[in-house]
Write a protein that holds these residues in place. Structure first.
Motif, short mmCIF file in Angstrom:
data_model
loop_
_atom_site.label_atom_id
_atom_site.label_comp_id
_atom_site.label_asym_id
_atom_site.label_seq_id
_atom_site.Cartn_x
_atom_site.Cartn_y
_atom_site.Cartn_z
N ASP A 357 78.99 82.99 74.78
CA ASP A 357 79.79 81.98 75.48
C ASP A 357 81.14 81.79 74.81
O ASP A 357 82.19 81.75 75.46
CB ASP A 357 79.06 80.62 75.45
N GLN A 358 81.11 81.68 73.50
CA GLN A 358 82.34 81.45 72.75
C GLN A 358 83.31 82.62 72.93
O GLN A 358 84.49 82.42 73.17
CB GLN A 358 82.03 81.29 71.25
N VAL A 359 82.77 83.81 72.80
CA VAL A 359 83.63 85.00 72.91
C VAL A 359 84.18 85.13 74.33
O VAL A 359 85.36 85.42 74.53
CB VAL A 359 82.86 86.26 72.48
N LEU A 360 83.33 84.87 75.31
CA LEU A 360 83.81 84.97 76.71
C LEU A 360 84.89 83.93 76.97
O LEU A 360 85.87 84.21 77.68
CB LEU A 360 82.64 84.79 77.68
N ASP A 361 84.72 82.74 76.40
CA ASP A 361 85.76 81.72 76.55
C ASP A 361 87.10 82.25 76.03
O ASP A 361 88.14 82.14 76.68
CB ASP A 361 85.40 80.45 75.77
N ALA A 362 87.03 82.85 74.84
CA ALA A 362 88.27 83.36 74.23
C ALA A 362 88.88 84.48 75.06
O ALA A 362 90.10 84.51 75.31
CB ALA A 362 87.97 83.84 72.81
N LEU A 363 88.02 85.38 75.54
CA LEU A 363 88.55 86.50 76.34
C LEU A 363 89.09 85.99 77.67
O LEU A 363 90.13 86.47 78.16
CB LEU A 363 87.44 87.53 76.59
#
Ligand SMILES: Nc1ncnc2c1ncn2[C@@H]1O[C@H](COP(=O)(O)OP(=O)(O)OP(=O)(O)O)[C@@H](O)[C@H]1O
Length: 785
Positions: A357-363
């Motif tokens: 979730d965190q990584v997808l938010d950043a991407l």
């Protein structure tokens, strides 16, 4: 003092005739119960059910009657073995299960050996008769009484009591002198008082049963399982009882005891089988097994899992190509996502969702920014209208969500996420860890030395070992189980069962057509869905069977035999399977062979129950004759001078023998040695126990001899480890000096080897004899080197 045969047969046959007529009555009763139970089971199976609940009740009845029928069938041999006459003139018969007289107010015709009223049969002595006047053992063959042994519990009667406080001496001696068949028998007719106290101890808490070789620990453990299931059936039948033994050979050896006592709700397992889906048939070096068993492996494995949560190098962000664009994940972003995921304290595979979730938010943020700037790229400056701010977003929340979903599905993004935080299985982590010196060094840090780490290295694709199993179990906890696959498997099984049920109905319908047009068609009373459901219920009959497939199953009670061999990691696995800590731990610290095993019960149990465990000791050796125990006692003194060997219950008059043999001649000589022992054992079993390195050569030589003499089933060639918990009429220990030299616990191993014999013991040494064994009689004409 040892036991001598002291049977006092009744002087007339009148008693036997009387007992025979009572036994006939009991068997008639048993036959009637079987018929009634079989009829009720069949009725239940045929029963129609309008609602799912009625169907469930009907199936439960069918299962209950089925189990009762199995129990009634299992007690055919030795149905009744004892009788108590009390001082107030009552008579009770004791047997393998309870039978009652429905026509006489349910008076007991036969008391189940586990019933409280049967207890004096095992405990009463002349000094403390507990209201008992006479104890009688009935000897039966099939349904016929062939003999009686009486004890009058009266201090004035001659030949009563002795310092071992045995009950039913004659019956006991007859049981002990019986030739061994390779399968353990139950001891229900001759349980001794100190054993009875263990068998009937309270269910709760951890009970440790410490006892020397042959004191009946295994027998007691199994009878305790049967007792607990009888006394606490409701509590235990749904969760089941787990019995853990040292080897598969051992489980085969004890496998008939519980069924002969009418109990099927027990799962017998070795530590190596406690991770469903893994067959642990590899072998570790003693050093590897010891290191794998250490408690510190918990930290090593946790570090190994953390090592799989990787970060891009600082200054070298991970580049992900998405639809012609390059998105970048830098170390800081990943570190923040990792921190958030770790802070959930969830297992790796479940915490992954947070990381993703965190990584997808950043991407998504990157992609949105890129898209927004692209929208304006190349366009002439358009003046803002009155209500537009210069920082206003061009894309709304729905656009963001769409971009995020696209990113989540993009193969390149998924590959990047798999690289940074892969979904892991226990097998993969352990195989990768033990397959790489680098990974081991990183995970073990200062926790293991270089040579300890080297001992753990294994070749790719190598077999799993029993010591790997608790590590896999630990990893399963650290990783968390993604049950998607399990659910798919369950759905697949349901489909299969339905297809099978359709097939069954089809065949039954064809039968119906052939047999009678008029009878109720099977499809009229049962549809495929229901039959499939019932199939499943019957397929999963006992809790034990369901437990065998389920790593997360927790048992109502756990019994551990040869518990001294278990490592700290093994204990962790077992404690996980038994959160109630209702356990019976059976073993002998004098027989510990595994370097990772225990020398003090408090050390292994302390971390889980503190000092809240009870100790019971067994002190009488029923297996090994006094002549052999004398020699074994000297070996024990070398291993653990502070421990005492148990007292043998009997003598045979045959001292152990020894002879020296040139190592080069051993394979040629062993054949004739085994031949002599087979003859002396007179139809009994013979074991050659030897160091692992000699086993292949000795096995093939012994096999040839045994086949020639027509008795291959009576002879085994085993290492000491393989012989743990087993017994044989004659034992030949080859190269005892090598057994001692092979391990830091070598004298303990030798002690185990010597105490496997029920009648005869021979020692074949290939070097100078060990001083502790010099008490064995040197065979004439055989110079000892
Ligand atoms: N009360 C008894 N009546 C008859 N036989 C008994 C009795 N107690 C023990 N035995 C027999 O003694 C032998 C040794 O018992 P068991 O294997 O249970 O001992 P153990 O303590 O587990 O031994 P070890 O630690 O050496 O493996 C078995 O043949 C068992 O049937």
């Amino acid at each position: 003092m040892s036991l001598s045969r002291n049977s006092r047969e009744p002087d007339t046959t009148t008693e036997i005739v009387h007992e025979q007529s009572y036994l006939d009555l009991l068997y008639r009763k048993l036959d009637t119960e079987r018929e009634v139970t079989a009829r009720r089971r069949d009725e239940a199976l045929r029963g129609q059910a309008e609602t799912p609940q009625a169907a469930a009740e009907r199936d439960a009845s069918a299962t209950m009657y089925g189990e009762r029928l199995a129990q009634l069938n299992s007690v055919e041999q030795g149905l009744c073995f004892g009788r108590l006459d009390t001082q107030d003139g009552q008579t009770h018969y004791i047997g393998r299960l309870g039978l009652f007289d429905e026509d006489a107010d349910y008076d007991p015709l036969l008391l189940d050996w586990r019933a409280p009223a049967a207890r004096p049969f095992y405990l009463a002595t002349a000094a403390s008769p507990d209201g008992v006047r006479r104890r009688r053992h009935l000897r039966t063959l099939s349904r016929t009484v062939v003999g009686l042994d009486d004890e009058i519990l009266d201090l004035t009667a001659p030949d009563q009591g002795h310092d071992l406080g045995l009950a039913g001496e004659a019956a006991l001696l007859a049981a002990l002198e019986r030739r061994r068949t390779g399968e353990m028998s139950d001891i229900v007719a001759t349980i001794q008082a100190e054993q009875d106290r263990v068998i009937r101890a309270d269910l709760g808490g951890v009970l440790v049963v410490q006892g020397g070789p042959g004191t009946g620990k295994t027998a007691v453990a199994l009878h305790r399982a049967a007792y607990l299931l009888y006394t606490h059936r409701r509590q235990l039948s749904s969760r089941g009882v787990l019995v853990v033994g040292p080897t598969r050979t051992f489980l085969r050896y004890i496998g008939q005891v519980l069924p002969s006592l009418g109990e099927t709700g027990v799962l017998l397992a070795t530590m190596g089988t406690l991770f469903p889906g893994v067959t642990a048939d590899g072998t570790d070096s003693p050093e590897a097994a010891e290191v794998k068993g250490r408690a510190v492996m918990v930290d090593v494995l946790a570090a190994a899992v953390r090592d799989r949560q990787v970060m891009p190098d600082a200054g070298a962000p991970l580049e992900i190509g998405v639809e012609g664009e390059t998105l970048r994940l830098d170390r800081d972003t990943c570190a923040r996502a990792r921190e958030r995921a770790r802070r959930t304290l969830r297992p790796h595979n479940l915490a992954r969702r947070v990381f993703v979730d965190q990584v997808l938010d950043a991407l998504t943020a990157q992609s949105v920014a890129r898209t927004e700037s692209d929208v304006f790229d190349g366009l002439p400056e358009i003046p803002l209208s009155a209500n537009e701010s210069p920082d206003g977003e061009v894309l709304d929340a729905r656009d963001h969500a769409a971009i995020r979903a696209e990113l989540a599905a993009d193969p390149a993004v998924r590959a990047a996420l798999d690289e940074l935080w892969p979904v892991l299985t226990p097998r993969r982590v352990l195989a990768d860890l033990f397959g790489s010196g680098e990974r081991l060094a990183s995970a073990a840090g200062d926790l293991l030395t270089e040579s300890e780490r080297a001992a753990l290295l294994r070749s790719a694709g190598g077999a799993w070992t029993p010591a790997d199993v608790p590590l896999l179990d630990e990893l399963a906890e650290l990783l968390g189980e993604d049950d998607t696959e399990a659910r798919a498997e369950q759905a697949r099984r349901q489909r299969e069962e339905r297809a099978y049920a359709e097939g069954v109905l089809h065949i039954l319908e064809q039968d119906d057509e052939i047999i009678d047009e008029e009878v109720v068609r099977v499809r009229d009373i049962l549809d495929a869905e229901l039959l499939a459901e019932r199939q499943q219920l019957r397929g999963d009959l006992t809790a034990a069977q369901r437990a065998a497939r389920d790593r997360t199953w927790t048992f109502g009670h756990v019994i551990v035999d040869e518990a001294q061999e278990l490592s700290a990691m093994d204990w962790r696995l077992l404690m996980r399977r038994c959160p109630s800590r209702s356990m019976t731990v059976v073993g002998d610290v004098a027989q510990t062979g595994a370097v990772a095993g225990t020398s003090a019960w408090g050390d292994v149990l302390g971390p889980y129950v503190g000092d809240r465990w009870r100790l019971r000791e067994l002190t009488v050796n029923y297996r090994t004759p006094a002549e052999i125990m004398e020699l074994a006692g000297r070996v024990l003194a070398e291993a653990n001078p502070e421990l005492r060997a148990p007292t043998s219950v009997r003598e045979t008059g045959t001292p152990p023998w020894r002879r020296g043999v040139d190592p080069a001649e051993l394979p040629d000589r062993i054949g004739s040695i085994v031949d002599d022992e087979l003859a002396a054992a007179d139809g009994g079993t013979v074991a050659v126990l030897c160091p692992a390195a000699l086993r292949p050569a000795l096995s093939s030589a012994v096999h040839t001899t045994a086949t020639t003499s027509g008795s291959p089933d009576r002879v085994s060639v085993l290492t000491v480890n393989q012989a743990k918990g087993l017994e044989f009429d004659a034992v030949v220990v080859v190269a005892p000096e090598e057994i001692v030299a092979a391990s830091p616990r070598g004298y303990n191993d030798l002690y185990v080897a010597l105490t496997r014999a029920t009648q005869r013991l021979g020692l074949v040494h290939t070097g100078p004899p060990l001083p502790a064994l010099s008490g064995a009689a040197e065979l004439p004409g055989e110079p000892v080197r």
